[in-house]
Structures are given as structure tokens and as C-alpha cells.
Enzyme design. Structure first.
Site, mmCIF file in Angstrom:
data_model
loop_
_atom_site.group_PDB
_atom_site.id
_atom_site.type_symbol
_atom_site.label_atom_id
_atom_site.label_comp_id
_atom_site.label_asym_id
_atom_site.label_seq_id
_atom_site.Cartn_x
_atom_site.Cartn_y
_atom_site.Cartn_z
ATOM 1 N N GLY A 46 61.764 -29.588 -34.531
ATOM 2 C CA GLY A 46 60.987 -28.600 -32.514
ATOM 3 C C GLY A 46 59.888 -27.533 -33.571
ATOM 4 O O GLY A 46 60.909 -26.910 -35.031
ATOM 5 N N CYS A 98 65.826 -21.270 -37.129
ATOM 6 C CA CYS A 98 65.306 -21.482 -36.834
ATOM 7 C C CYS A 98 63.632 -20.639 -38.094
ATOM 8 O O CYS A 98 64.062 -20.650 -38.622
ATOM 9 C CB CYS A 98 64.536 -19.651 -35.995
ATOM 10 S SG CYS A 98 62.926 -19.945 -34.683
ATOM 11 N N LEU A 99 62.545 -21.775 -37.880
ATOM 12 C CA LEU A 99 61.709 -21.695 -38.852
ATOM 13 C C LEU A 99 61.367 -20.622 -38.806
ATOM 14 O O LEU A 99 60.079 -20.657 -39.663
ATOM 15 C CB LEU A 99 60.624 -22.894 -38.358
ATOM 16 C CG LEU A 99 61.391 -24.535 -37.981
ATOM 17 C CD1 LEU A 99 60.123 -25.574 -37.804
ATOM 18 C CD2 LEU A 99 61.651 -24.201 -39.815
ATOM 19 N N HIS A 140 65.626 -23.991 -26.955
ATOM 20 C CA HIS A 140 65.396 -23.147 -28.369
ATOM 21 C C HIS A 140 63.787 -23.241 -27.906
ATOM 22 O O HIS A 140 62.816 -22.220 -28.748
ATOM 23 C CB HIS A 140 65.766 -23.828 -29.606
ATOM 24 C CG HIS A 140 65.621 -23.186 -30.716
ATOM 25 N ND1 HIS A 140 66.408 -21.960 -31.830
ATOM 26 C CD2 HIS A 140 64.207 -22.535 -31.366
ATOM 27 C CE1 HIS A 140 65.547 -21.902 -32.457
ATOM 28 N NE2 HIS A 140 64.675 -21.920 -32.298
ATOM 29 N N GLU A 141 63.499 -24.038 -27.686
ATOM 30 C CA GLU A 141 61.377 -24.218 -28.455
ATOM 31 C C GLU A 141 60.823 -23.937 -27.367
ATOM 32 O O GLU A 141 59.812 -23.071 -26.909
ATOM 33 C CB GLU A 141 61.252 -25.782 -28.647
ATOM 34 C CG GLU A 141 61.624 -26.352 -29.883
ATOM 35 C CD GLU A 141 61.582 -25.581 -30.823
ATOM 36 O OE1 GLU A 141 60.264 -24.478 -31.263
ATOM 37 O OE2 GLU A 141 62.371 -25.902 -32.113
ATOM 38 N N HIS A 144 60.083 -20.085 -27.144
ATOM 39 C CA HIS A 144 59.276 -19.706 -27.836
ATOM 40 C C HIS A 144 57.999 -19.429 -27.234
ATOM 41 O O HIS A 144 56.922 -18.040 -27.283
ATOM 42 C CB HIS A 144 58.883 -20.313 -29.312
ATOM 43 C CG HIS A 144 59.910 -20.494 -30.413
ATOM 44 N ND1 HIS A 144 60.203 -19.409 -31.283
ATOM 45 C CD2 HIS A 144 60.741 -20.844 -31.492
ATOM 46 C CE1 HIS A 144 60.680 -19.003 -32.009
ATOM 47 N NE2 HIS A 144 61.420 -20.538 -31.980
#
Length: 187
Positions: A46, A98-99, A140-141, A144
Site C-alpha cells: 500500500g 512502512c515505506l 495503516h494507509e 497516513h
């Protein structure tokens, strides 16, 4: 389509609420296509628009291990409802990455179920009921878009380990990014 640089913890766009999308146009389509390409290159499951420096309420997912929705999709202007998480501390089976906090993983207790309401690329509303890891990805997304990274939700001792990782990596300040397919920083 293009792979976009991914912002790292400390970049202001990651730490403030994202703006509502009002224009469903060619620029939005290009951004979403680029976000999918970036997710593949990272690799990730994601990616939210703030992670590529765009403060808009958009995230994409690419997750085949579920039957509740298409294996990839986009959520624009999403709303998310979650079931209460199970009580107790998380264990290692609940580790996330997490990216925007690349190469690190920490355990976080999340809700087992989620209900997502959002718009698709054409502005049409849709709804998805998710469970398990897919529900985790959506949470999670969605975080953000509220200016939260998963490390902001960690409890002791995981939060201390994340703070140490941030200091060790020199993160927590504006201007830091990494480039999927070029830099070796995947989570």
C-alpha cells in the site's frame, strides 16, 4: 508512468492531515498510476499520497491474499470504521513495516475488521468490508491521511525501539526521501 521518491519520517506532508480530493481528472489518474508503479518498485502492499509528497486523501493497495476486494485498488477521500482491537500487547505476528520508515518493523495491535467507504478514480462511491491483514493495510494507509505513521501508535517497548531507529538513521527532519529500485531501503 513513473516511480516516485518516497518521503521519510520527518517530512512535513507525512505529519499533517491530507486535503480532500475535489478534481477527478487526468492529473489524478496520472498520480494514481505513478503510485501503483511506486508500490510495485518499493515493493509494498500500500502507499498513501503523502508518502510521495502529495498532501491529498488518496491511497492505493496491492494485496492478493484476501477475497474481500480486488487485489489492487485506490481509495480517494476514504472514511474508515474499525472494530475495537483485542486487548493486550502486540506480539511479533503483528509486526508492520512502512515505506516512510524503511527497513524497520515493529509490532502494533490493530483492529481485526474494518469498513472502508471511499471514491474510486472516477469519483464513484464504494464500500469494502475487510478483515485480517487486509484490514491492517487499510488502517495503516488511512492513518497516513491523518498525518500519522504507524510508529506514532506504538506502545512501550516498541515505541522506544522506533525512536532509536529514527535517531540512528538520521530521520525526523524535512527533505529526506528514498527512490524505489535505486536505494536499498525497502521495509
Amino acid at each position: 508512468m513513473s516511480v516516485l521518491p518516497i518521503t521519510i519520517c520527518g517530512e512535513p506532508v507525512l505529519h499533517r492531515p491530507a486535503a480532500t480530493v475535489t478534481e477527478f481528472d487526468a492529473d489524478l489518474r496520472q498520480l494514481v498510476d505513478d503510485m501503483f508503479e511506486t508500490t510495485v518498485a518499493a515493493p509494498g502492499v500500500g502507499l498513501a499520497a503523502p508518502q510521495v509528497g502529495v498532501g491529498k486523501r488518496i491511497f492505493v493497495w496491492m494485496y492478493e491474499d484476501q477475497d474481500e476486494a480486488p487485489s489492487q485498488g485506490v481509495a480517494i477521500n476514504p472514511e474508515l470504521w474499525i472494530s475495537p482491537p483485542d486487548p493486550g500487547l502486540p506480539d511479533e505476528s503483528e509486526e508492520e513495516g512502512c515505506l516512510s520508515f524503511p527497513g524497520e518493523r515493529f509490532a502494533l495491535r490493530r483492529s481485526e475488521r474494518a469498513l472502508l467507504r471511499a471514491q474510486d478514480i472516477d469519483g464513484n462511491p464504494f464500500e469494502i468490508q475487510a478483515s485480517g491483514w487486509f484490514a491492517r493495510i487499510l488502517q495503516h494507509e488511512f492513518d497516513h491521511l491523518s498525518g500519522l505513521l504507524y510508529v506514532d501508535r506504538l506502545v512501550h517497548p516498541e515505541n522506544r525501539a522506533a525512536q532509536k531507529a529514527e535517531r540512528r538513521n538520521g530521520w525526523g527532519k524535512p527533505g529526506l526521501t528514498w527512490m524505489p529500485g535505486v536505494d536499498n531501503l525497502e521495509s
